[in-house]
Enzyme design. Structure first.
Site, PDB file in Angstrom:
ATOM      1  N   ASP A 197       4.440  -4.768  -7.376  1.00  0.00           N
ATOM      2  CA  ASP A 197       3.790  -3.520  -6.950  1.00  0.00           C
ATOM      3  C   ASP A 197       4.386  -2.324  -7.687  1.00  0.00           C
ATOM      4  O   ASP A 197       3.855  -1.217  -7.601  1.00  0.00           O
ATOM      5  CB  ASP A 197       3.920  -3.322  -5.430  1.00  0.00           C
ATOM      6  N   ASN A 198       5.482  -2.552  -8.397  1.00  0.00           N
ATOM      7  CA  ASN A 198       6.104  -1.459  -9.149  1.00  0.00           C
ATOM      8  C   ASN A 198       5.906  -1.631 -10.649  1.00  0.00           C
ATOM      9  O   ASN A 198       6.668  -1.093 -11.445  1.00  0.00           O
ATOM     10  CB  ASN A 198       7.604  -1.382  -8.830  1.00  0.00           C
ATOM     11  N   ARG A 223      -1.654  -1.093 -10.112  1.00  0.00           N
ATOM     12  CA  ARG A 223      -0.463  -1.924 -10.256  1.00  0.00           C
ATOM     13  C   ARG A 223      -0.876  -3.374 -10.330  1.00  0.00           C
ATOM     14  O   ARG A 223      -2.003  -3.721  -9.938  1.00  0.00           O
ATOM     15  CB  ARG A 223       0.432  -1.761  -9.007  1.00  0.00           C
ATOM     16  N   LYS A 276       4.217  12.384  -3.012  1.00  0.00           N
ATOM     17  CA  LYS A 276       5.092  11.339  -2.454  1.00  0.00           C
ATOM     18  C   LYS A 276       5.941  11.958  -1.366  1.00  0.00           C
ATOM     19  O   LYS A 276       6.659  12.924  -1.624  1.00  0.00           O
ATOM     20  CB  LYS A 276       6.017  10.793  -3.552  1.00  0.00           C
ATOM     21  N   ASP A 282       8.251   6.396   8.106  1.00  0.00           N
ATOM     22  CA  ASP A 282       7.791   7.731   8.490  1.00  0.00           C
ATOM     23  C   ASP A 282       6.909   8.376   7.417  1.00  0.00           C
ATOM     24  O   ASP A 282       6.377   9.469   7.617  1.00  0.00           O
ATOM     25  CB  ASP A 282       8.994   8.644   8.792  1.00  0.00           C
ATOM     26  N   ASP A 323       7.950   4.133 -10.379  1.00  0.00           N
ATOM     27  CA  ASP A 323       8.828   3.938  -9.212  1.00  0.00           C
ATOM     28  C   ASP A 323      10.312   3.931  -9.579  1.00  0.00           C
ATOM     29  O   ASP A 323      10.901   2.891  -9.850  1.00  0.00           O
ATOM     30  CB  ASP A 323       8.454   2.679  -8.436  1.00  0.00           C
ATOM     31  N   GLY A 347       2.537   3.717   1.511  1.00  0.00           N
ATOM     32  CA  GLY A 347       3.049   4.029   2.841  1.00  0.00           C
ATOM     33  C   GLY A 347       3.654   5.419   2.916  1.00  0.00           C
ATOM     34  O   GLY A 347       3.816   5.991   3.993  1.00  0.00           O
ATOM     35  N   ARG A 348       4.034   5.959   1.778  1.00  0.00           N
ATOM     36  CA  ARG A 348       4.567   7.329   1.771  1.00  0.00           C
ATOM     37  C   ARG A 348       4.053   8.084   0.558  1.00  0.00           C
ATOM     38  O   ARG A 348       4.743   8.938  -0.001  1.00  0.00           O
ATOM     39  CB  ARG A 348       6.086   7.314   1.774  1.00  0.00           C
ATOM     40  N   GLY A 394       0.812  -1.222   0.000  1.00  0.00           N
ATOM     41  CA  GLY A 394       0.000   0.000   0.000  1.00  0.00           C
ATOM     42  C   GLY A 394       0.832   1.252   0.000  1.00  0.00           C
ATOM     43  O   GLY A 394       2.056   1.217   0.146  1.00  0.00           O
TER      44      GLY A 394
HETATM   45  P1  AMP Z   1       9.014   0.940  -2.871  1.00  0.00           P
HETATM   46  O1  AMP Z   1      10.288   0.224  -2.527  1.00  0.00           O
HETATM   47  O2  AMP Z   1       9.180   2.410  -3.042  1.00  0.00           O
HETATM   48  O3  AMP Z   1       8.289   0.319  -4.022  1.00  0.00           O
HETATM   49  O4  AMP Z   1       8.084   0.784  -1.591  1.00  0.00           O
HETATM   50  C1  AMP Z   1       7.714  -0.458  -1.060  1.00  0.00           C
HETATM   51  C2  AMP Z   1       6.733  -0.270   0.072  1.00  0.00           C
HETATM   52  O5  AMP Z   1       7.340   0.406   1.179  1.00  0.00           O
HETATM   53  C3  AMP Z   1       5.507   0.549  -0.282  1.00  0.00           C
HETATM   54  O6  AMP Z   1       4.405   0.008   0.390  1.00  0.00           O
HETATM   55  C4  AMP Z   1       5.867   1.907   0.233  1.00  0.00           C
HETATM   56  O7  AMP Z   1       4.731   2.686   0.489  1.00  0.00           O
HETATM   57  C5  AMP Z   1       6.613   1.575   1.512  1.00  0.00           C
HETATM   58  N1  AMP Z   1       7.530   2.644   1.935  1.00  0.00           N
HETATM   59  C6  AMP Z   1       8.688   3.007   1.348  1.00  0.00           C
HETATM   60  N2  AMP Z   1       9.263   4.033   1.991  1.00  0.00           N
HETATM   61  C7  AMP Z   1       8.462   4.357   3.026  1.00  0.00           C
HETATM   62  C8  AMP Z   1       8.499   5.338   4.079  1.00  0.00           C
HETATM   63  N3  AMP Z   1       9.497   6.224   4.172  1.00  0.00           N
HETATM   64  N4  AMP Z   1       7.491   5.353   4.969  1.00  0.00           N
HETATM   65  C9  AMP Z   1       6.490   4.464   4.873  1.00  0.00           C
HETATM   66  N5  AMP Z   1       6.386   3.525   3.925  1.00  0.00           N
HETATM   67  C10 AMP Z   1       7.355   3.456   3.004  1.00  0.00           C
HETATM   68 MG    MG Z   2       6.672   0.936  -5.018  1.00  0.00          MG
END
Ligand code: AMP
Ligand code: MG
Length: 458
Positions: A248-249, A179, A109, A121, A258, A88-89, A86
């Site tokens: 997810d990407n 996605r 973002k 965070d 991403d 998360g940021r 989901g």
């Molecule tokens: P990503 O590696 O960018 O594709 O992210 C993978 C997962 O980690 C996704 O669910 C993001 O929303 C979560 N995520 C990445 N960085 C953060 C962050 N700083 N705070 C919260 N969730 C994060």
């Molecule tokens: Mg991602």
């Protein structure tokens, strides 16, 4: 209403997302607005650059008509299933209809925690913000389907990573944020109704022609297969390595999404990776088509319950569609390298591929810079000297031989070569320099690179 929102995702049932309010940041400072993109989206770029616009881009002001949500999705990360990832940021502000009549998502973002943040965070450091801006806009200019950069702001806040770093917010524009992982999230819960809704939305937004088909879910699968085959071939022709092709990407739209540890190769090597955590070279340059098919197979699995009455029948249909991917990819890849080598139409697809295979093997052995090779080859096709080209090879004689074989193959379609072989690509060391300067409060190089990479073919 400065942004004419027209939201559809936020009207889906509540299990698709979680409503959220962007976090306030202490001292928002605009770094850059993509004025052309703003105009395409029907947003006044002057307003976006104003104090009020900057407050919106920093998450400090939720604009009228926005309906901020964090989207739910799951996914396979490096092959391992994660039922809930989901946003998360990231926070989806809403959707707009752009001037070309297409629906676009506007997403912040780095705007703070959401229900999906787990231990994170929800923030972004300035580095990744600048990187995504630079690389996604360069990709767009290179003609690659991609999410876009609408803006970058500094927040005046410090985020904790390995070291404390200045924070930022990136505004991403996408054809959608659907996605493969979005479908997987619901498929894992055996939520057939949700899959049906996602199919409808994906078809309406990305492949409206599929709605005419008798078997719409299968038509969607086939459109996504075709889009991804072309996308990955386009990446490979530019020496681009996505770096984290987790499910997810991978966007249903066929846009690149991403930009984390992605990069353009310097010296050609098919096993080249950039992510330090990709120890198994799962996402290496040459493995991207295999991974795309692996991911698309996960996508097809999510559609089984809606593709036919019986599961057996659905599986058979899905397998039949998936089996077309290798040929679709080979065709797209051959088309890309036919242009890059300027091989014209005399050679068969098979001959182009075999020429490409042999030529790339030489480039790998000779540690030749991928982009410079094709650019110098274009100059040779234009009638220039061969020296600059052969000197890219560790043993220039190997370059002389390759050039002779290329001449024999009849390469000389200069127009095609100029369009396929960029002069400028976002080299990683330049991106890193711009990031370093950005952390020191100097965005001059960042701006210069954005402008230079907007015209990559020279
Ligand atoms: P990503 O590696 O960018 O594709 O992210 C993978 C997962 O980690 C996704 O669910 C993001 O929303 C979560 N995520 C990445 N960085 C953060 C962050 N700083 N705070 C919260 N969730 C994060
Ligand atoms: Mg991602």
């Amino acid at each position: 209403m400065p942004i004419a929102f027209d939201n559809t995702y936020a009207r889906l049932p509540e299990r698709f997302y979680s409503r959220v309010h962007p976090a306030r940041v202490p001292e928002p400072k605009l770094i850059r607005v993509n004025r052309e993109l703003a105009t395409e989206l029907g947003i006044d770029p002057d307003w976006l650059e104003s104090e009020e616009g900057t407050a919106v881009l920093a998450g400090n002001l939720v604009p009228e008509g926005a309906d901020p949500i964090a989207q739910a999705y799951g996914g396979h990360q490096f092959g391992g299933w994660v039922p809930q990832l989901g946003d998360g940021r990231a926070i989806l502000l809403g959707e707009v209809i752009s001037r070309d009549g297409k629906r676009r998502d506007i997403q912040l973002k780095g705007s703070g925690r959401t229900e999906f943040s787990r231990g994170g965070d929800g923030k972004a450091a300035l580095g990744p913000v600048l990187r995504e801006y630079l690389v996604s806009e360069a990709m767009a200019a290179l003609g690659v389907p991609t999410t876009r950069a609408l803006a970058a702001v500094a927040t005046g806040e410090t985020v904790r990573r390995e070291t404390p770093l200045a924070g930022g917010v990136f505004t991403r524009v996408a054809a959608s944020h659907l996605r493969i992982g979005t479908f997987q999230y619901f498929a894992a819960q055996e939520d057939r109704e949700a899959i049906q809704l996602l199919v409808e939305m994906a078809v309406a937004r990305h492949f409206p022609e599929a709605s005419e088909e008798e078997n719409v879910p299968r038509a969607l699968l086939e459109h996504v297969l075709a889009a991804q085959a072309k996308l990955v071939a386009t990446w490979m022709g530019l020496g681009f390595i996505h770096g984290v092709m987790n499910t997810d990407n991978m966007a249903i739209s066929g846009e690149t999404i991403d930009y984390g540890p992605c990069a353009f190769m310097d010296e050609f090597h098919p096993q080249c990776v950039f992510s330090s955590i990709d120890q198994g070279r799962r996402y290496a340059w040459g493995n991207q088509p295999n991974i795309a098919l692996w991911n698309l197979t996960r996508f097809a699995e999510t559609l089984i319950p809606v593709m036919a009455e019986s599961a057996d029948k659905a599986v058979a249909l899905a397998e039949e569609s998936l089996a077309t991917f290798p040929d679709q990819f080979r065709k797209a890849y051959g088309d890309v390298f036919r242009m890059k080598f300027g091989l014209g139409s005399r050679m068969s697809d098979e001959e182009v591929r075999s020429f490409t295979r042999d030529a790339l093997a030489v480039l790998a052995k000779e540690e030749v810079d991928f982009t410079l090779f094709f650019r110098h080859l274009t100059r040779v096709a234009e009638g220039g000297e061969a020296d600059a080209l052969t000197h890219l090879f560790r043993t220039p004689e190997a370059g002389v031989q390759l050039l002779a074989r290329w001449r024999e193959a009849g390469g000389a379609d200069v127009q095609a070569m100029r369009r396929a072989n960029p002069v400028l690509i976002p080299r990683n060391h330049r991106v890193e320099e711009a990031i370093k300067a950005g952390y020191e409060g100097d965005f001059d190089l960042f701006h210069r690179l954005v402008e230079a990479w907007a015209d990559p073919f020279g």
